[in-house]
Scaffold this motif. Structure first.
Motif, PDB file in Angstrom:
ATOM      1  N   ASN A 514      27.499 -39.591 -12.621  1.00 58.68           N
ATOM      2  CA  ASN A 514      26.245 -38.906 -12.982  1.00 58.68           C
ATOM      3  C   ASN A 514      26.251 -37.451 -12.527  1.00 58.68           C
ATOM      4  O   ASN A 514      25.818 -36.556 -13.262  1.00 58.68           O
ATOM      5  N   ILE A 515      26.754 -37.210 -11.311  1.00 56.14           N
ATOM      6  CA  ILE A 515      26.764 -35.843 -10.771  1.00 56.14           C
ATOM      7  C   ILE A 515      27.690 -34.950 -11.590  1.00 56.14           C
ATOM      8  O   ILE A 515      27.337 -33.814 -11.939  1.00 56.14           O
ATOM      9  N   ILE A 516      28.873 -35.458 -11.939  1.00 56.95           N
ATOM     10  CA  ILE A 516      29.840 -34.648 -12.684  1.00 56.95           C
ATOM     11  C   ILE A 516      29.360 -34.414 -14.114  1.00 56.95           C
ATOM     12  O   ILE A 516      29.477 -33.305 -14.653  1.00 56.95           O
ATOM     13  N   SER A 517      28.818 -35.456 -14.744  1.00 56.25           N
ATOM     14  CA  SER A 517      28.335 -35.288 -16.119  1.00 56.25           C
ATOM     15  C   SER A 517      27.178 -34.299 -16.178  1.00 56.25           C
ATOM     16  O   SER A 517      27.069 -33.504 -17.121  1.00 56.25           O
ATOM     17  N   TYR A 553      24.910 -23.311 -11.071  1.00 59.76           N
ATOM     18  CA  TYR A 553      25.370 -23.137  -9.688  1.00 59.76           C
ATOM     19  C   TYR A 553      24.831 -24.241  -8.779  1.00 59.76           C
ATOM     20  O   TYR A 553      25.502 -24.667  -7.831  1.00 59.76           O
ATOM     21  N   GLN A 554      23.606 -24.709  -9.042  1.00 56.54           N
ATOM     22  CA  GLN A 554      23.068 -25.817  -8.253  1.00 56.54           C
ATOM     23  C   GLN A 554      23.893 -27.086  -8.454  1.00 56.54           C
ATOM     24  O   GLN A 554      24.147 -27.844  -7.508  1.00 56.54           O
ATOM     25  N   SER A 555      24.324 -27.322  -9.699  1.00 58.24           N
ATOM     26  CA  SER A 555      25.142 -28.505  -9.976  1.00 58.24           C
ATOM     27  C   SER A 555      26.496 -28.410  -9.294  1.00 58.24           C
ATOM     28  O   SER A 555      27.025 -29.415  -8.795  1.00 58.24           O
ATOM     29  N   GLU A 558      25.955 -29.257  -5.727  1.00 59.14           N
ATOM     30  CA  GLU A 558      25.758 -30.699  -5.559  1.00 59.14           C
ATOM     31  C   GLU A 558      27.094 -31.434  -5.586  1.00 59.14           C
ATOM     32  O   GLU A 558      27.309 -32.382  -4.822  1.00 59.14           O
ATOM     33  N   LEU A 559      28.007 -31.001  -6.459  1.00 58.63           N
ATOM     34  CA  LEU A 559      29.331 -31.629  -6.517  1.00 58.63           C
ATOM     35  C   LEU A 559      30.101 -31.400  -5.215  1.00 58.63           C
ATOM     36  O   LEU A 559      30.751 -32.317  -4.690  1.00 58.63           O
ATOM     37  N   VAL A 560      30.026 -30.180  -4.671  1.00 56.18           N
ATOM     38  CA  VAL A 560      30.713 -29.876  -3.407  1.00 56.18           C
ATOM     39  C   VAL A 560      30.175 -30.767  -2.289  1.00 56.18           C
ATOM     40  O   VAL A 560      30.942 -31.368  -1.520  1.00 56.18           O
ATOM     41  N   ARG A 561      28.836 -30.851  -2.177  1.00 58.88           N
ATOM     42  CA  ARG A 561      28.237 -31.688  -1.134  1.00 58.88           C
ATOM     43  C   ARG A 561      28.600 -33.166  -1.346  1.00 58.88           C
ATOM     44  O   ARG A 561      28.868 -33.897  -0.391  1.00 58.88           O
ATOM     45  N   ASP A 629      30.119 -37.163 -22.013  1.00 59.30           N
ATOM     46  CA  ASP A 629      29.932 -38.522 -22.532  1.00 59.30           C
ATOM     47  C   ASP A 629      30.985 -39.482 -21.975  1.00 59.30           C
ATOM     48  O   ASP A 629      30.693 -40.657 -21.724  1.00 59.30           O
ATOM     49  N   TYR A 630      32.189 -38.981 -21.782  1.00 57.31           N
ATOM     50  CA  TYR A 630      33.282 -39.808 -21.259  1.00 57.31           C
ATOM     51  C   TYR A 630      32.921 -40.368 -19.885  1.00 57.31           C
ATOM     52  O   TYR A 630      33.217 -41.523 -19.564  1.00 57.31           O
ATOM     53  N   LEU A 631      32.247 -39.555 -19.064  1.00 54.91           N
ATOM     54  CA  LEU A 631      31.874 -39.989 -17.717  1.00 54.91           C
ATOM     55  C   LEU A 631      30.603 -40.829 -17.721  1.00 54.91           C
ATOM     56  O   LEU A 631      30.462 -41.757 -16.930  1.00 54.91           O
ATOM     57  N   LEU A 632      29.672 -40.487 -18.594  1.00 52.48           N
ATOM     58  CA  LEU A 632      28.354 -41.101 -18.526  1.00 52.48           C
ATOM     59  C   LEU A 632      28.298 -42.466 -19.199  1.00 52.48           C
ATOM     60  O   LEU A 632      27.557 -43.350 -18.767  1.00 52.48           O
TER      61      LEU A 632
END
Length: 689
Positions: A514-517, A553-555, A558-561, A629-632
């Motif tokens: 979800n985070i990556i998508s 940038y927020q996303s 979030e991925l880094v955290r 879509d591949y991830l979600l």
């Protein structure tokens, strides 16, 4: 050790600390005249209210005061009422903890006040036997809390933008630090990969700080609805623009080290260091602007006289001049309505309707906390020691929604308690006069709040001394309570980690897709906004453009955290961490290359180039959408990720002859973006998603 780290005194919470300590002085002075027990109880109320202080508190101030008064009163009165009946108390403890721990879904203010209501409840348990009439204690706890709330509102009215200005100063210092780190890329022996990893983490810190500021700006706007724009908002937009320009990537640093002479590398690094210092300074000499521009011109002149020099280096220098101009000149952002989109809140009806939906992580965390508090209460009943109620406070303050933060809090609480007990034992050993101990309390409160968010271990150490002195002044044997506190802290730490491991855990790997998508979706919106500005020839930033950049940038942050939090989890939960590490780097490269494309946006001279660029933009969007879509989607619904990237390469080749002059940067950046997308797609194909 957790107590020892580099101190950045600008990060200390001076405003809350001074308010709480000043109020403690006033209350204790009255206590010396009238009743010291009541004064100590009221001081605990001040501490609880100080922990509930947040920017949201000053939006709808009457509502905030009523909410604090109602929540604190309900918590302390219900404890006083049910305390003699353990079974009823246990039922009330479980249900109230569950409902209070769900309150953050209503907003930051509600979450802070509800957590501190539980703290007030535990304070009531600890002091239940202090008074002959147990109903006296709730009154003074609430009075102490409300006195802090009223003082805070007075201070806020006198300086309403103080907290916001401090946060803005902090983000500019973070941007300055980011720039200083980036200067290391121009050292000949630099480890490029390590530096870029550090830059990614620092960029995430900046994005998170901008998120905090944006929320505070929204709250400020709600209180000043007739005001359009402000100095603080312009500074926020300026910080966003600087972050974009400084994080943009134009060049391959490995190749640059091979072709660029040491002298030019050294000169470039020197200019970047000076710019970084200007960003972090409050007052700068205006004459430095021309000095820096002249230094950049000299580097450009030296570059132009060399053969085989990468043309992208010239674009980096051009971007640098715009950064210098931003540093020395205030910039207005011409939007008719400089307002943020409202933050999503749910109604009280929705709050109650979602109470039993355990697909929400907040509900699982609330259930985990309620179960843990009930287990702690059961152990306290078995022990029969009234000082053991610190076990409940330890559990409440160290257990966080994720494993990483909980583990960090547990370590600091154990260290802090051990040091605090040692300090308290020293105070008790020297048998200081009562007056001197009373004088020490405001200082202890001051240090507690100063370091609460900066170094929790120091806060725990000093609040432990505060508790010891309070018990001593109330005639209780402090040395017995200190021994109990060490035991219950260690037990609380063990219970917290077991709860995070086995009670409805929220492991990071379950959230990865979800985070990556969502990152891919937000990067798509950012890329679309950049291309639209090229098509429209629009240099000025619109609200839609700023929001797309902000969310991208927020996303990334979030991925880094998300990746960092996963590294703290048990090893059997980290199977995705190597893939996430690579994705963090690749997504940062992609965003940096898009940012460089954004910083040089201009009106295209050729209609053919505009059409070719539109085609490339569509290819990028399609690629990101397929990866999203591949991830979600589930395995049987996933789209196929093609390994063929020929269409993109052909479109780049068609675009190149149609570009002139500085427009060539577009093709250079699109080549880098294509390479990033290809690497990300390969990672998805080979990974364990």
């Amino acid at each position: 050790m957790a107590l020892i780290q580099h101190f950045d005194y600008t990060k200390l919470n001076w405003t809350i600390a001074v308010k709480a300590a000043g109020l403690a002085v006033a209350i204790l002075c009255l206590g010396l005249i009238f009743d010291l027990n009541i004064a100590l109880t009221a001081t605990l109320g001040v501490v609880a209210a100080g922990l509930a202080d947040s920017p949201d508190f000053y939006q709808h101030r009457r509502q905030s005061i009523l909410l604090m008064a109602g929540s604190f009163s309900l918590a302390t009165l219900s404890v006083t009422l049910l305390f003699p009946w353990p079974w009823l108390f246990a039922i009330g403890l479980f249900s109230s903890t569950y409902l209070f721990m769900r309150m953050p879904v209503l907003g930051q203010k509600y979450g802070s006040i509800s957590l501190c209501s539980l703290i007030i409840a535990i304070y009531t348990m600890l002091g239940y036997s202090t008074y002959d009439n147990p109903w006296v204690q709730p009154l003074w706890l609430v009075i102490g809390a409300l006195s802090y709330a009223l003082l805070s509102i007075v201070v806020y009215e006198l300086h309403p933008t103080g907290w916001l200005d401090k946060q803005l100063d902090q983000v500019f210092r973070q941007i300055s630090l980011y720039q200083l780190t980036k200067t290391r890329l121009f050292q000949r022996e630099a480890n490029i990969t390590d530096i870029q990893v550090k830059l990614t983490a620092q960029s995430a810190d900046i994005a998170e700080q901008l998120g905090v500021i944006r929320h505070a700006l929204y709250v400020h706007q709600q209180r000043n609805k007739q005001q359009v724009g402000s100095i603080q908002m312009d500074r926020f937009f300026k910080a966003q623009l600087l972050h974009e320009r400084l994080s943009s990537s134009h060049i391959d640093y490995q190749r640059l080290h091979r072709v660029l002479p040491r002298a030019i590398l050294a000169d470039t690094r020197a200019v970047l260091v000076k710019i970084a210092r200007v960003m972090g300074a409050k007052n700068v000499d205006p004459s430095l602007e021309q000095e820096l521009i002249a230094a950049v011109d000299n580097i450009e002149q030296a570059r132009s006289s060399m053969k085989d020099m990468p043309p992208r280096f010239a674009y980096m220098l051009k971007n640098l001049k715009k950064v210098i101009a931003l540093c020395f000149h205030e910039q207005r952002f011409p939007e008719p309505e400089q307002r943020f989109s409202p933050f999503k809140h749910i109604s009280l009806k929705q709050y109650l309707s979602q109470a039993l939906d355990f697909s929400h992580s907040v509900n699982r965390h609330a259930l985990r906390m309620a179960t843990l508090m009930l287990a702690a209460y059961g152990l306290i009943q078995l022990s029969g020691d009234e000082h053991a109620y610190w076990l409940m406070l330890s559990c409440l303050l160290v257990v966080k929604p994720n494993y990483h933060d909980t583990k960090k809090r547990v370590d600091k609480r154990v260290y802090g308690t051990i040091v605090g007990v040692a300090l308290a034992a020293a105070v008790s050993y020297f048998q200081l006069p009562n007056l001197l101990q009373v004088i020490m309390i405001p200082g202890l409160v001051l240090v507690f709040f100063l370091f609460f968010h900066f170094n929790y271990a120091i806060s725990v150490a000093f609040i432990t001394v505060f508790v010891s002195i309070s018990l001593d002044l109330q005639g209780f044997p402090a040395h017995e309570a200190l021994l109990v506190r060490i035991i219950v802290t260690l037990l609380g730490a063990l219970m917290a980690m077991l709860a995070m491991r086995y009670l409805w855990p929220d492991w990071q790997h379950k959230q990865s897709r979800n985070i990556i998508s969502q990152l891919f979706a937000n990067i798509t919106n950012y890329q679309t906004a950049i291309f639209e500005q090229y098509f429209n020839g629009q240099i000025e930033e619109t609200t839609a453009f700023r929001l797309s950049r902000y969310h991208a940038y927020q996303s990334e942050a979030e991925l880094v955290r998300h990746w960092q939090y996963m590294l703290a989890e048990p090893s059997d939960k980290q199977r995705l961490s190597p893939d996430l590490y690579q994705l963090v780097g690749l997504s940062h490269h992609l965003l940096s290359h898009l940012s460089a494309l954004s910083t040089h946006r201009t009106q295209l001279q050729s209609k053919q180039a505009e059409q070719s660029l539109a085609n490339l933009g569509q290819l990028i969007q399609n690629e990101l959408q397929v990866m999203h879509d591949y991830l979600l989607l589930k395995n049987n619904q996933r789209p196929q990720l093609s390994r063929d990237f020929d269409d993109y390469s052909r479109s780049i080749n068609q675009l190149l002859p149609q570009l002139v002059g500085s427009e060539l940067l577009i093709a250079y950046q699109l080549q880098l973006i294509g390479k990033d997308l290809k690497n990300i797609r390969q990672l998805l194909l080979n990974g364990k998603w």
